[in-house]
Design a protein around this motif. Sequence first.
Motif, short mmCIF file in Angstrom:
data_model
loop_
_atom_site.label_atom_id
_atom_site.label_comp_id
_atom_site.label_asym_id
_atom_site.label_seq_id
_atom_site.Cartn_x
_atom_site.Cartn_y
_atom_site.Cartn_z
N SER A 439 0.82 -1.20 0.00
CA SER A 439 0.00 0.00 0.00
C SER A 439 0.86 1.26 0.00
CB SER A 439 -0.92 0.01 1.23
OG SER A 439 -0.16 -0.06 2.43
N GLU A 440 2.16 1.11 -0.10
CA GLU A 440 3.07 2.24 -0.05
C GLU A 440 3.54 2.57 -1.47
OE1 GLU A 440 6.09 0.80 2.49
OE2 GLU A 440 4.85 0.80 4.30
N ASP A 441 2.58 2.89 -2.34
CA ASP A 441 2.93 3.14 -3.73
C ASP A 441 3.83 4.35 -3.88
OD1 ASP A 441 1.43 0.97 -4.42
OD2 ASP A 441 -0.40 2.14 -4.81
N SER A 442 3.59 5.39 -3.10
CA SER A 442 4.40 6.60 -3.21
C SER A 442 5.84 6.34 -2.80
CB SER A 442 3.80 7.72 -2.35
OG SER A 442 3.76 7.31 -0.98
N LEU A 443 6.00 5.53 -1.75
CA LEU A 443 7.36 5.20 -1.30
C LEU A 443 8.07 4.34 -2.32
CD1 LEU A 443 9.41 5.48 0.97
CD2 LEU A 443 8.40 3.47 2.06
N ILE A 444 7.34 3.45 -2.98
CA ILE A 444 7.93 2.59 -4.01
C ILE A 444 8.38 3.43 -5.21
CG2 ILE A 444 7.44 0.75 -5.66
CD1 ILE A 444 5.63 -0.50 -3.56
N GLN A 445 7.55 4.40 -5.60
CA GLN A 445 7.93 5.27 -6.72
C GLN A 445 9.15 6.11 -6.38
OE1 GLN A 445 4.48 7.53 -7.76
NE2 GLN A 445 3.31 5.75 -8.50
N GLU A 446 9.23 6.54 -5.12
CA GLU A 446 10.39 7.31 -4.70
C GLU A 446 11.66 6.46 -4.76
OE1 GLU A 446 12.00 9.66 -0.70
OE2 GLU A 446 9.92 8.94 -0.84
N ASN A 447 11.55 5.21 -4.32
CA ASN A 447 12.71 4.32 -4.36
C ASN A 447 13.06 3.95 -5.79
OD1 ASN A 447 13.13 4.17 -1.55
ND2 ASN A 447 11.47 2.69 -1.35
N ALA A 448 12.08 3.89 -6.68
CA ALA A 448 12.36 3.60 -8.09
C ALA A 448 13.21 4.69 -8.71
CB ALA A 448 11.05 3.43 -8.86
N GLY A 449 12.97 5.94 -8.32
CA GLY A 449 13.81 7.02 -8.80
C GLY A 449 15.20 6.99 -8.20
N ALA A 450 15.30 6.47 -6.96
CA ALA A 450 16.60 6.40 -6.30
C ALA A 450 17.50 5.33 -6.90
CB ALA A 450 16.41 6.14 -4.81
N LEU A 451 16.94 4.40 -7.68
CA LEU A 451 17.74 3.35 -8.29
C LEU A 451 18.71 3.88 -9.34
CD1 LEU A 451 15.05 0.54 -8.73
CD2 LEU A 451 16.88 0.63 -7.05
N ARG A 452 18.53 5.13 -9.75
CA ARG A 452 19.45 5.70 -10.73
C ARG A 452 20.80 6.05 -10.11
NH1 ARG A 452 15.17 10.02 -13.46
NH2 ARG A 452 13.62 8.46 -14.14
N ARG A 453 20.85 6.12 -8.80
CA ARG A 453 22.10 6.47 -8.14
C ARG A 453 22.98 5.23 -7.99
NH1 ARG A 453 18.58 9.29 -4.41
NH2 ARG A 453 19.19 7.82 -2.78
N ASP A 454 24.25 5.41 -8.19
CA ASP A 454 25.19 4.30 -8.09
C ASP A 454 25.32 3.80 -6.65
OD1 ASP A 454 25.65 4.51 -10.78
OD2 ASP A 454 27.45 5.76 -10.56
N SER A 455 25.14 4.66 -5.70
CA SER A 455 25.24 4.24 -4.30
C SER A 455 24.14 3.25 -3.92
CB SER A 455 25.18 5.47 -3.39
OG SER A 455 23.95 6.19 -3.59
N ILE A 456 22.96 3.42 -4.52
CA ILE A 456 21.87 2.47 -4.26
C ILE A 456 22.13 1.15 -4.96
CG2 ILE A 456 19.40 2.07 -4.51
CD1 ILE A 456 20.08 4.17 -2.44
N GLN A 457 22.63 1.21 -6.18
CA GLN A 457 22.93 -0.03 -6.90
C GLN A 457 24.06 -0.81 -6.23
OE1 GLN A 457 21.28 -1.38 -9.34
NE2 GLN A 457 19.89 0.32 -9.81
N ASP A 458 24.96 -0.13 -5.56
CA ASP A 458 26.05 -0.82 -4.86
C ASP A 458 25.54 -1.66 -3.70
OD1 ASP A 458 27.89 0.24 -6.59
OD2 ASP A 458 28.43 1.93 -5.28
N MET A 459 24.33 -1.38 -3.22
CA MET A 459 23.76 -2.20 -2.15
C MET A 459 23.46 -3.62 -2.62
SD MET A 459 21.15 0.68 -0.60
CE MET A 459 20.57 -0.39 0.72
N PHE A 460 23.27 -3.79 -3.93
CA PHE A 460 23.00 -5.12 -4.50
C PHE A 460 24.24 -5.68 -5.22
CE2 PHE A 460 19.09 -2.61 -4.49
CZ PHE A 460 18.25 -3.43 -3.76
N LYS A 461 25.40 -5.24 -4.83
CA LYS A 461 26.63 -5.65 -5.48
C LYS A 461 26.89 -7.14 -5.23
CE LYS A 461 31.53 -4.40 -5.83
NZ LYS A 461 32.62 -3.55 -5.26
N ASP A 462 27.47 -7.81 -6.22
CA ASP A 462 27.84 -9.23 -6.14
C ASP A 462 26.62 -10.13 -5.93
OD1 ASP A 462 30.49 -8.48 -6.41
OD2 ASP A 462 30.79 -8.33 -4.24
N TYR A 463 25.51 -9.79 -6.54
CA TYR A 463 24.34 -10.66 -6.44
C TYR A 463 24.39 -11.80 -7.45
CZ TYR A 463 19.44 -11.99 -5.79
OH TYR A 463 18.30 -12.69 -5.50
N GLU A 464 25.25 -11.71 -8.47
CA GLU A 464 25.30 -12.72 -9.53
C GLU A 464 25.82 -14.05 -8.98
OE1 GLU A 464 26.38 -9.68 -9.78
OE2 GLU A 464 24.96 -8.84 -11.24
#
Length: 480
Positions: A439-464
Amino acid sequence: MNIGPRRNIKEMLPIHQNFIEPHNYQPLFKSPVSTRSRQQRPSKLPSFKMPSGQQVSIAVSPPVSPQWRTRNMSRAESRMFNVSPPQVPQSPKYVIQMSIFNENLLQKALQRKNNETGIKKQLVQTPEKMLHQQSLIREDLNKGSFKFLFVLGKGGFGKVWRVELCKTRKQYAMKEMSKARILSKKSVHSVMNEKILLSKLRHSFIANIHFAFQDRDHLHLVMDLLTGGDLRYHIGVNRRFTEWQTKFVIACLLLSLEYLQNNNIIHRDIKPENVVFDKKGYPRLTDFGIARVLKPENSQETSGTPGYMAPEVMCRQNHGIGVDHFALGVMIHEFMLGKRPYIGRSRKEIKEMMLTKQVNIKRQDGWSSESADICNQLLQRKQQYRLGFDGVQSIKKHPWFQHINWQSLIDKTMPSPFSELASSEDKDFKRQISSDHDSEDSLIQENAGALRRDSIQDMFKDYEYNDHGVTGSTNSTQIQ
């Protein structure tokens, strides 16, 4: 009609003879024996006498010149009769050209033979080389490497797809998890922990991981395809289970827990939704999101599902392998009576009921007294009094399991009581990994925009991850 002046045929005869039969080729067409002499010569062919006494000879065609036969014979006929064509003298230039041509053909033939022997040598490889090649092949896996067939279920972070690997045509189950949803629920550590643990585990009674990769918006976890539906689905269909069905499920879960405990891991979220059947009707343990490596101090880790959580977890105390054994007792109680031992609308109500009274059930109709005894021992509130406090072996030695052949269960040669329910792959089993609704659609949309930052993507580093062709095994090294 004027057709022009006529010419004498005798004048045309020499021109006609020179054009049709040149002087050089006349010896080739001339028979060595003239027709007149052949007619005067007596026949050497066999003959027979008619009843009237008349001598009759067999008529044959006249002999043919060997040179004419050779010149007009096809290649197949010349090979059949071993007739060699007339040798024509070759010029020195032609001989040199043919020798060069033959030498080139020989070099190409030798090169082709070397290539074939090289391929044969590549086929005979050591297991290490084969694993290395498989890792190279599967190193660049992405979403386009799979064919998405249909949706198996929906979870808290996304969907579960039935997919097919395009290269091998083998089918898997793929969890497609939205990074934005993971960030909104602050579950990055849980998702990364599941991948790390599953990459080090492999057992025939758990859902094993094969591949893991990511893109900018999603995480993809490719696991074993289990087509028999989850235990919650079968509970909804059958309401209650028989004693043998319950014993079979608990015995299989004990084998998976024994493997996890040998690797110093506690699952902490054992419930019917996380038990899925394969096509043979054998249950497997899934969803290692909140599983942890056992530590002496873990009082602050209180994750789990209310109703299946042990009292020490509810009260924020240090806990060990007994939390998984308590969940098994809750499942036996649910199969036997059709309800959980502690029911409440909230976690607080369940905790109050748990601390108020110790559950102690009696023998039920159609069930043995050993079944009630093992359920009561697994539901002990104090973990030091709980059955299995010193390990799974004490649970396996309980009289309730005295007729279980553990080796045949490990080999999966024991007939499953769920084989008829889980054998058909055409049934549409909808496995609900989580019943939460976002039910937190606004928060999800906000986090979707944050995925463009490299610092956020580094949180999922070495997932392969890829399995490198590893096969199932019940033995594994200790996970630190």
